[in-house]
Design a protein around this motif. Structure first.
Motif, PDB file in Angstrom:
ATOM      1  N   ALA A 159     -88.513  77.073   6.829  1.00 26.32           N
ATOM      2  CA  ALA A 159     -87.172  76.998   7.412  1.00 26.32           C
ATOM      3  C   ALA A 159     -86.341  78.268   7.217  1.00 26.32           C
ATOM      4  CB  ALA A 159     -86.418  75.775   6.866  1.00 26.32           C
ATOM      5  N   VAL A 160     -87.018  79.388   7.318  1.00 28.51           N
ATOM      6  CA  VAL A 160     -86.307  80.679   7.309  1.00 28.51           C
ATOM      7  C   VAL A 160     -85.692  80.888   8.695  1.00 28.51           C
ATOM      8  CG1 VAL A 160     -86.784  83.181   7.365  1.00 28.51           C
ATOM      9  CG2 VAL A 160     -87.676  81.774   5.503  1.00 28.51           C
ATOM     10  N   HIS A 161     -84.556  81.562   8.766  1.00 32.60           N
ATOM     11  CA  HIS A 161     -83.980  81.947  10.048  1.00 32.60           C
ATOM     12  C   HIS A 161     -83.814  83.459  10.068  1.00 32.60           C
ATOM     13  CE1 HIS A 161     -80.285  81.697  13.010  1.00 32.60           C
ATOM     14  NE2 HIS A 161     -81.270  82.416  13.489  1.00 32.60           N
ATOM     15  N   LEU A 162     -84.518  84.106  10.972  1.00 38.05           N
ATOM     16  CA  LEU A 162     -84.279  85.529  11.230  1.00 38.05           C
ATOM     17  C   LEU A 162     -83.412  85.577  12.481  1.00 38.05           C
ATOM     18  CD1 LEU A 162     -87.812  87.158  10.720  1.00 38.05           C
ATOM     19  CD2 LEU A 162     -86.084  86.573   9.003  1.00 38.05           C
ATOM     20  N   ALA A 163     -82.164  85.957  12.318  1.00 39.18           N
ATOM     21  CA  ALA A 163     -81.213  85.966  13.436  1.00 39.18           C
ATOM     22  C   ALA A 163     -81.586  87.083  14.423  1.00 39.18           C
ATOM     23  CB  ALA A 163     -79.800  86.145  12.887  1.00 39.18           C
ATOM     24  N   PRO A 164     -80.940  87.077  15.606  1.00 45.99           N
ATOM     25  CA  PRO A 164     -81.305  88.059  16.621  1.00 45.99           C
ATOM     26  C   PRO A 164     -81.331  89.496  16.101  1.00 45.99           C
ATOM     27  CG  PRO A 164     -79.851  86.425  17.563  1.00 45.99           C
ATOM     28  CD  PRO A 164     -79.925  86.127  16.087  1.00 45.99           C
ATOM     29  N   ARG A 165     -82.382  90.194  16.486  1.00 40.73           N
ATOM     30  CA  ARG A 165     -82.616  91.609  16.175  1.00 40.73           C
ATOM     31  C   ARG A 165     -82.642  91.929  14.688  1.00 40.73           C
ATOM     32  NH1 ARG A 165     -80.700  95.876  20.486  1.00 40.73           N
ATOM     33  NH2 ARG A 165     -82.453  96.851  19.461  1.00 40.73           N
ATOM     34  N   SER A 166     -82.998  90.958  13.872  1.00 44.37           N
ATOM     35  CA  SER A 166     -83.207  91.308  12.460  1.00 44.37           C
ATOM     36  C   SER A 166     -84.646  91.797  12.308  1.00 44.37           C
ATOM     37  CB  SER A 166     -82.886  90.129  11.546  1.00 44.37           C
ATOM     38  OG  SER A 166     -83.617  88.994  11.920  1.00 44.37           O
ATOM     39  N   VAL A 167     -84.855  92.615  11.289  1.00 33.27           N
ATOM     40  CA  VAL A 167     -86.151  93.305  11.146  1.00 33.27           C
ATOM     41  C   VAL A 167     -86.612  93.251   9.696  1.00 33.27           C
ATOM     42  CG1 VAL A 167     -87.362  95.522  11.397  1.00 33.27           C
ATOM     43  CG2 VAL A 167     -85.524  94.944  12.990  1.00 33.27           C
ATOM     44  N   LEU A 168     -87.873  92.828   9.506  1.00 31.07           N
ATOM     45  CA  LEU A 168     -88.476  92.871   8.171  1.00 31.07           C
ATOM     46  C   LEU A 168     -89.548  93.945   8.177  1.00 31.07           C
ATOM     47  CD1 LEU A 168     -89.056  89.034   7.548  1.00 31.07           C
ATOM     48  CD2 LEU A 168     -87.077  90.436   6.857  1.00 31.07           C
ATOM     49  N   GLY A 169     -89.442  94.906   7.270  1.00 30.29           N
ATOM     50  CA  GLY A 169     -90.499  95.907   7.124  1.00 30.29           C
ATOM     51  C   GLY A 169     -91.766  95.256   6.582  1.00 30.29           C
ATOM     52  N   GLY A 170     -92.835  96.024   6.543  1.00 24.89           N
ATOM     53  CA  GLY A 170     -94.126  95.484   6.087  1.00 24.89           C
ATOM     54  C   GLY A 170     -94.067  94.929   4.667  1.00 24.89           C
ATOM     55  N   ARG A 171     -94.812  93.855   4.442  1.00 23.80           N
ATOM     56  CA  ARG A 171     -94.999  93.251   3.113  1.00 23.80           C
ATOM     57  C   ARG A 171     -93.704  92.739   2.483  1.00 23.80           C
ATOM     58  NH1 ARG A 171    -100.299  94.166   1.593  1.00 23.80           N
ATOM     59  NH2 ARG A 171    -101.302  95.808   2.778  1.00 23.80           N
ATOM     60  N   VAL A 172     -92.739  92.392   3.300  1.00 22.84           N
ATOM     61  CA  VAL A 172     -91.516  91.767   2.764  1.00 22.84           C
ATOM     62  C   VAL A 172     -91.787  90.281   2.538  1.00 22.84           C
ATOM     63  CG1 VAL A 172     -89.149  91.064   3.390  1.00 22.84           C
ATOM     64  CG2 VAL A 172     -89.908  93.418   3.785  1.00 22.84           C
ATOM     65  N   GLY A 175     -79.064  87.694   8.677  1.00 28.29           N
ATOM     66  CA  GLY A 175     -78.046  87.691   9.719  1.00 28.29           C
ATOM     67  C   GLY A 175     -78.390  88.595  10.898  1.00 28.29           C
ATOM     68  N   VAL A 176     -77.581  88.511  11.922  1.00 26.77           N
ATOM     69  CA  VAL A 176     -77.799  89.284  13.153  1.00 26.77           C
ATOM     70  C   VAL A 176     -77.954  90.772  12.818  1.00 26.77           C
ATOM     71  CG1 VAL A 176     -76.685  90.046  15.284  1.00 26.77           C
ATOM     72  CG2 VAL A 176     -76.476  87.669  14.558  1.00 26.77           C
ATOM     73  N   GLY A 177     -79.054  91.360  13.253  1.00 27.85           N
ATOM     74  CA  GLY A 177     -79.261  92.800  13.088  1.00 27.85           C
ATOM     75  C   GLY A 177     -79.492  93.266  11.668  1.00 27.85           C
ATOM     76  N   ALA A 178     -79.717  92.345  10.729  1.00 23.84           N
ATOM     77  CA  ALA A 178     -79.984  92.763   9.345  1.00 23.84           C
ATOM     78  C   ALA A 178     -81.414  93.287   9.249  1.00 23.84           C
ATOM     79  CB  ALA A 178     -79.798  91.579   8.393  1.00 23.84           C
ATOM     80  N   CYS A 179     -81.664  94.114   8.219  1.00 25.52           N
ATOM     81  CA  CYS A 179     -83.039  94.582   8.049  1.00 25.52           C
ATOM     82  C   CYS A 179     -83.398  94.600   6.569  1.00 25.52           C
ATOM     83  CB  CYS A 179     -83.226  95.963   8.670  1.00 25.52           C
ATOM     84  SG  CYS A 179     -82.239  97.240   7.909  1.00 25.52           S
ATOM     85  N   ALA A 180     -84.686  94.643   6.306  1.00 22.70           N
ATOM     86  CA  ALA A 180     -85.173  94.693   4.926  1.00 22.70           C
ATOM     87  C   ALA A 180     -86.227  95.776   4.830  1.00 22.70           C
ATOM     88  CB  ALA A 180     -85.757  93.344   4.514  1.00 22.70           C
ATOM     89  N   LYS A 181     -86.092  96.602   3.792  1.00 23.41           N
ATOM     90  CA  LYS A 181     -87.023  97.701   3.536  1.00 23.41           C
ATOM     91  C   LYS A 181     -88.409  97.129   3.208  1.00 23.41           C
ATOM     92  CE  LYS A 181     -87.380 100.714  -0.403  1.00 23.41           C
ATOM     93  NZ  LYS A 181     -86.709 101.382  -1.514  1.00 23.41           N
ATOM     94  N   PRO A 182     -89.479  97.829   3.560  1.00 28.93           N
ATOM     95  CA  PRO A 182     -90.807  97.315   3.251  1.00 28.93           C
ATOM     96  C   PRO A 182     -90.953  96.918   1.785  1.00 28.93           C
ATOM     97  CG  PRO A 182     -90.986  99.228   4.655  1.00 28.93           C
ATOM     98  CD  PRO A 182     -89.522  99.085   4.310  1.00 28.93           C
ATOM     99  N   ALA A 183     -91.683  95.831   1.585  1.00 29.67           N
ATOM    100  CA  ALA A 183     -92.131  95.359   0.268  1.00 29.67           C
ATOM    101  C   ALA A 183     -91.045  94.744  -0.612  1.00 29.67           C
ATOM    102  CB  ALA A 183     -92.868  96.461  -0.482  1.00 29.67           C
ATOM    103  N   VAL A 184     -89.810  94.584  -0.132  1.00 24.95           N
ATOM    104  CA  VAL A 184     -88.823  93.912  -0.988  1.00 24.95           C
ATOM    105  C   VAL A 184     -89.077  92.401  -0.970  1.00 24.95           C
ATOM    106  CG1 VAL A 184     -86.998  95.654  -0.717  1.00 24.95           C
ATOM    107  CG2 VAL A 184     -87.043  93.651   0.806  1.00 24.95           C
TER     108      VAL A 184
END
Ligand code: COA
Length: 208
Positions: free
Chosen positions: A145-158, A167-176
């Motif tokens: 039940a995760v929600h990735l809002a529009p245009r959010s981005v997860l780098g590799g191995r997150v 949230g909308v347009g949020a991002c996460a650096k790889p591996a966090v």
């Protein structure tokens, strides 16, 4: 033959899902179940009852699958679990414009909206909502039940814990690693691990 579908919910997310299901031709929507009084005037789609009518619907429409079109992560997980406990089947709705690697795994009840990309070896838990244009890079691990809002981005191995909202347009650096029940604010950048239950926002994201 198309799959008969029953939509759970009549909120904003349900409206988006109904529109998208009908446009992309996923199946015949028999109707919606909603606890809200306002549901009666919601759309042309029949309101079949409330959440407490799931067992009745399973008996009446044994081939129907349930789309848990509820934006709130905790509620979506609870309603989805209740449907499965009663013997119902969760529909996975994956847009024809989404690009999902055959080496990725999407759990039951996933709602994958247009222009989402999920790369190889990513694992997405049950009842995930990957909203319009979200990107899940290789080897990411998403809980239930995760929600990735529009245009959010997860780098590799997150890694993202259960019921977390990006949230909308949020991002996460790889591996966090982002814990469970976290809210990441719109437009934020997660560059370090986040503990369970926190709300973080900003660039770089810090606890609110
Ligand atoms: C982070 C968030 C949860 C905070 O909501 P909140 O607890 O109601 O917080 P407030 O709006 O009262 O804001 C508190 C402070 O944080 C700041 N803030 C809020 N959201 C922020 C964000 N995304 N990035 C940076 N700062 C943010 C506000 O400017 C305010 O700062 P101030 O105290 O200096 O004035 C919310 O703003 C948010 O971004 N939610 C994500 C929504 C979303 O994308 N949903 C998906 C829909 S599909």
């Amino acid at each position: 033959m198309t799959t008969p579908l029953i939509l759970m919910g009549t909120g904003d997310h349900a409206l988006v899902m109904l529109d998208f299901i009908q446009r992309e031709g996923f199946g015949e929507v028999l109707g919606v179940l909603s606890p809200c009084e306002s549901a009666k005037t919601w759309t042309q789609t029949p309101v079949l009852g409330s959440d407490s009518d799931v067992a009745k619907m399973i008996a009446k429409y044994p081939h129907a699958q349930f789309v848990v079109a509820i934006g709130n992560n905790a509620t979506r997980l609870k309603v989805g679990n209740d449907i499965e406990k009663l013997g119902g089947t969760l529909a996975s709705i994956i847009s024809k414009t989404a690009v999902i690697s055959p080496q990725a795994v999407i759990g039951a009840g996933g709602m994958i909206l247009p222009f989402v990309v999920v790369h190889p070896k990513a694992e997405v838990g049950r009842l995930a909502l990957l909203n319009t244009g979200a990107i899940v890079e290789h080897h990411c691990q998403l809980g239930e039940a995760v929600h990735l809002a529009p245009r959010s981005v997860l780098g590799g191995r997150v890694t993202v814990g259960s019921q977390t909202l990006m949230g909308v347009g949020a991002c996460a650096k790889p591996a966090v690693t982002i814990g469970a029940n976290v809210t990441v604010g719109a437009g934020s950048a997660v560059v370090a691990d986040v503990a369970n239950g926190l709300t973080v926002c900003g660039v770089p994201a810090k606890p609110l």
